[in-house]
Scaffold this active site. Structure first.
Site, PDB file in Angstrom:
ATOM      1  N   SER A  34      80.281  63.803  21.707  1.00 32.69           N
ATOM      2  CA  SER A  34      80.070  64.394  20.384  1.00 32.69           C
ATOM      3  C   SER A  34      78.577  64.377  20.096  1.00 32.69           C
ATOM      4  CB  SER A  34      80.795  63.547  19.332  1.00 32.69           C
ATOM      5  OG  SER A  34      80.387  63.880  18.022  1.00 32.69           O
ATOM      6  N   TYR A  77      82.626  55.314  15.876  1.00 37.56           N
ATOM      7  CA  TYR A  77      82.730  56.610  16.543  1.00 37.56           C
ATOM      8  C   TYR A  77      81.437  56.917  17.300  1.00 37.56           C
ATOM      9  CZ  TYR A  77      83.592  61.606  17.199  1.00 37.56           C
ATOM     10  OH  TYR A  77      83.771  62.856  17.743  1.00 37.56           O
ATOM     11  N   THR A  88      89.471  71.568  14.438  1.00 44.56           N
ATOM     12  CA  THR A  88      90.649  71.078  15.149  1.00 44.56           C
ATOM     13  C   THR A  88      91.352  70.073  14.240  1.00 44.56           C
ATOM     14  OG1 THR A  88      89.483  69.191  16.129  1.00 44.56           O
ATOM     15  CG2 THR A  88      89.443  71.277  17.370  1.00 44.56           C
TER      16      THR A  88
END
Length: 162
Positions: free
Chosen positions: A54, A67, A102
């Site tokens: 990412s 994350y 998404t």
């Protein structure tokens, strides 16, 4: 293609050890295990692996330390494996998308009191990407047209890191 991942925005004080462990397990350890298990086949076929990290693995984002850490780990795992297996004609690259429309994107809800506009200020195109805007890059990295690309971190982020 390793695409499994989880993510949320959460203040550091609200991240439990269980939360941290789950992010590392799914995002980083899952990628490692898939690479490890697939490698015998990939070696036989002289194939390619594409890991999904990412932009958050390359640039910090507030409210998502677990994350960011897990996706940064995927970036470095990819580079280490690319160096290890490159001479065996196996290519391993890392795709770093920005916000893509998404089901996972809906998990990223800002903590209470943080304005939604804070997210869009990092999106130069003023919108999130679409899956089909990422698919072509994936197809290219998996193709014979990318045989000299190994250990790369490819951004598909609408200019978030520009």
């Amino acid at each position: 293609m390793n695409v499994a991942g989880i993510g949320v925005f959460r203040r550091l004080a609200d991240v439990t050890f269980e939360d941290w462990s789950r992010f590392i397990a799914v995002n980083l350890t899952g990628t490692f295990l898939m690479c490890q298990r697939a490698m015998p086949h990939i070696l036989k076929t002289r194939g390619a692996i594409i890991n999904t990290a990412s932009v958050a693995g390359l640039k910090s984002h507030p409210y998502c330390a677990p994350y960011c850490a897990s996706k940064g780990g995927v970036v470095m795992l990819t580079k280490a494996l690319a160096a290890e297996f490159g001479r065996k004609e196996v290519r391993i690259n890392c795709l770093c998308p920005g916000g893509i429309e998404t089901p996972m994107l809906s998990q990223f809800q800002l903590p209470e009191g943080v304005p939604q506009a804070a997210l869009m200020r990092i999106a130069p195109l003023g919108r999130h990407g679409k899956p089909e805007e990422v698919a072509g890059t994936i197809a290219f990295l998996a193709s014979d047209d990318a045989t000299y690309i190994n250990g790369a971190t490819i951004l598909v982020d609408g200019g978030m890191l520009a």
